[in-house]
Design a protein around this motif. Structure first.
Motif, short mmCIF file in Angstrom:
data_model
loop_
_atom_site.label_atom_id
_atom_site.label_comp_id
_atom_site.label_asym_id
_atom_site.label_seq_id
_atom_site.Cartn_x
_atom_site.Cartn_y
_atom_site.Cartn_z
N TYR A 30 0.86 -1.18 0.00
CA TYR A 30 0.00 0.00 0.00
C TYR A 30 0.90 1.23 0.00
O TYR A 30 1.46 1.59 1.02
CB TYR A 30 -0.89 -0.06 1.24
CG TYR A 30 -1.80 1.11 1.48
CD1 TYR A 30 -2.65 1.58 0.48
CD2 TYR A 30 -1.85 1.72 2.72
CE1 TYR A 30 -3.51 2.63 0.72
CE2 TYR A 30 -2.70 2.78 2.97
CZ TYR A 30 -3.53 3.22 1.96
OH TYR A 30 -4.39 4.28 2.21
N THR A 32 2.04 4.90 0.14
CA THR A 32 1.56 6.18 0.66
C THR A 32 2.62 6.79 1.55
O THR A 32 3.66 6.20 1.81
CB THR A 32 0.23 6.01 1.43
OG1 THR A 32 -0.37 7.28 1.61
CG2 THR A 32 0.44 5.34 2.77
N TRP A 34 3.08 8.06 5.35
CA TRP A 34 2.51 7.97 6.70
C TRP A 34 3.13 9.07 7.55
O TRP A 34 4.34 9.22 7.59
CB TRP A 34 2.82 6.61 7.31
CG TRP A 34 2.17 5.48 6.59
CD1 TRP A 34 2.70 4.76 5.58
CD2 TRP A 34 0.87 4.97 6.81
NE1 TRP A 34 1.80 3.82 5.15
CE2 TRP A 34 0.67 3.93 5.89
CE3 TRP A 34 -0.16 5.30 7.70
CZ2 TRP A 34 -0.52 3.20 5.84
CZ3 TRP A 34 -1.33 4.57 7.65
CH2 TRP A 34 -1.51 3.55 6.73
N TRP A 107 -2.51 -2.36 11.32
CA TRP A 107 -3.59 -1.38 11.37
C TRP A 107 -4.03 -1.17 12.81
O TRP A 107 -4.20 -2.13 13.56
CB TRP A 107 -4.78 -1.86 10.55
CG TRP A 107 -4.61 -1.69 9.08
CD1 TRP A 107 -4.42 -2.68 8.16
CD2 TRP A 107 -4.61 -0.46 8.35
NE1 TRP A 107 -4.29 -2.14 6.91
CE2 TRP A 107 -4.41 -0.77 6.99
CE3 TRP A 107 -4.75 0.88 8.71
CZ2 TRP A 107 -4.36 0.19 6.01
CZ3 TRP A 107 -4.69 1.84 7.72
CH2 TRP A 107 -4.51 1.50 6.39
N LYS A 110 -8.39 1.04 10.78
CA LYS A 110 -8.36 1.03 9.31
C LYS A 110 -9.32 2.07 8.73
O LYS A 110 -9.03 2.67 7.70
CB LYS A 110 -8.69 -0.37 8.80
CG LYS A 110 -8.30 -0.58 7.37
CD LYS A 110 -8.38 -2.04 6.98
CE LYS A 110 -7.85 -2.23 5.58
NZ LYS A 110 -7.86 -3.63 5.19
N GLU A 111 -10.46 2.29 9.38
CA GLU A 111 -11.43 3.28 8.88
C GLU A 111 -10.86 4.69 8.87
O GLU A 111 -11.14 5.48 7.99
CB GLU A 111 -12.71 3.26 9.73
CG GLU A 111 -13.69 2.21 9.30
CD GLU A 111 -14.99 2.30 10.08
OE1 GLU A 111 -15.38 3.41 10.50
OE2 GLU A 111 -15.62 1.25 10.25
N LYS A 112 -10.04 5.01 9.88
CA LYS A 112 -9.43 6.35 9.97
C LYS A 112 -8.05 6.38 9.32
O LYS A 112 -7.37 7.39 9.38
CB LYS A 112 -9.34 6.79 11.44
CG LYS A 112 -10.68 7.03 12.08
CD LYS A 112 -10.52 7.50 13.51
CE LYS A 112 -11.87 7.73 14.15
NZ LYS A 112 -11.76 8.09 15.57
N HIS A 113 -7.63 5.25 8.76
CA HIS A 113 -6.32 5.14 8.08
C HIS A 113 -5.16 5.38 9.05
O HIS A 113 -4.19 6.06 8.71
CB HIS A 113 -6.26 6.07 6.87
CG HIS A 113 -7.36 5.81 5.90
ND1 HIS A 113 -7.23 4.89 4.89
CD2 HIS A 113 -8.61 6.30 5.80
CE1 HIS A 113 -8.37 4.84 4.20
NE2 HIS A 113 -9.22 5.69 4.74
N ASP A 134 -2.21 7.89 7.31
CA ASP A 134 -2.01 8.06 5.87
C ASP A 134 -2.23 9.55 5.57
O ASP A 134 -3.29 10.10 5.88
CB ASP A 134 -3.01 7.20 5.12
CG ASP A 134 -2.89 7.27 3.61
OD1 ASP A 134 -2.32 8.26 3.09
OD2 ASP A 134 -3.38 6.35 2.95
N TYR A 137 -5.45 10.97 4.05
CA TYR A 137 -6.67 10.98 4.85
C TYR A 137 -6.53 11.76 6.16
O TYR A 137 -7.42 11.70 7.00
CB TYR A 137 -7.10 9.54 5.15
CG TYR A 137 -7.42 8.77 3.90
CD1 TYR A 137 -8.65 8.89 3.29
CD2 TYR A 137 -6.46 7.95 3.32
CE1 TYR A 137 -8.94 8.18 2.13
CE2 TYR A 137 -6.74 7.25 2.16
CZ TYR A 137 -7.98 7.37 1.57
OH TYR A 137 -8.26 6.69 0.42
#
Length: 155
Positions: A30, A32, A34, A107, A110-113, A134, A137
């Motif tokens: 993945y 990105t 961080w 994680w 995961k919803e809030k990254h 991330d 987000y």
């Protein structure tokens, strides 16, 4: 009967080769950037740290995943760049990058990254274990970190 046995042997060989090639295929990372999260009395923030020698240069502490590289960026050192050949899946949604400093990703939300990154010395001692978000987000404030309280500087 001989033809059926031959067909079965060919089918078994094809299936085993297919299974073996799937296992050897490296996991897609993945990609990105961080950014490190810090918990304060008013909630999480991302600190923009000033360079110790140049107050005009500011950066959050970051971990960047791009292609087969993992880059750890801090305010106090040159970025550490490691290249990995594989990513080990330790558990569901928990991954290990066995390079230079070893990196473990899991994680947290995961919803809030939000993920926890643990960085180890080569001998498995923990160097750092912190939460990161991330950058795409991020909804938390990015604020400049002050090395000294203004009150201390005025005295």
């Amino acid at each position: 009967m001989k033809n059926i046995v031959k067909l079965l042997l060919v089918a078994v060989c094809i299936i085993s080769c297919s299974i073996q090639s799937k296992q050897e295929t490296p996991k897609k990372v993945y990609e990105t950037t961080w950014m490190e999260l810090t918990e304060t009395d008013s909630g999480y923030v991302v600190y923009n740290y000033p360079d110790l020698e140049d107050d005009n240069f500011k950066t959050p502490q970051k971990i960047v995943l791009k292609g087969d590289s993992i880059i750890w960026i801090t305010y106090s050192e040159m970025p550490i760049i490691d290249t990995f050949n594989s990513v080990q899946e330790l558990a569901d949604e928990e991954y290990f990058f066995p390079v230079g400093n070893h990196y473990k990703f899991e994680w947290s939300d995961k919803e809030k990254h939000i993920a926890k990154w643990t960085i180890y010395y080569g001998d498995e001692r923990i160097l750092s274990s912190r939460l990161y978000i991330d950058s795409v987000y991020n909804t938390y404030p990015v604020i400049d970190y002050k090395w000294f309280d203004d009150e201390v500087n005025n005295n």
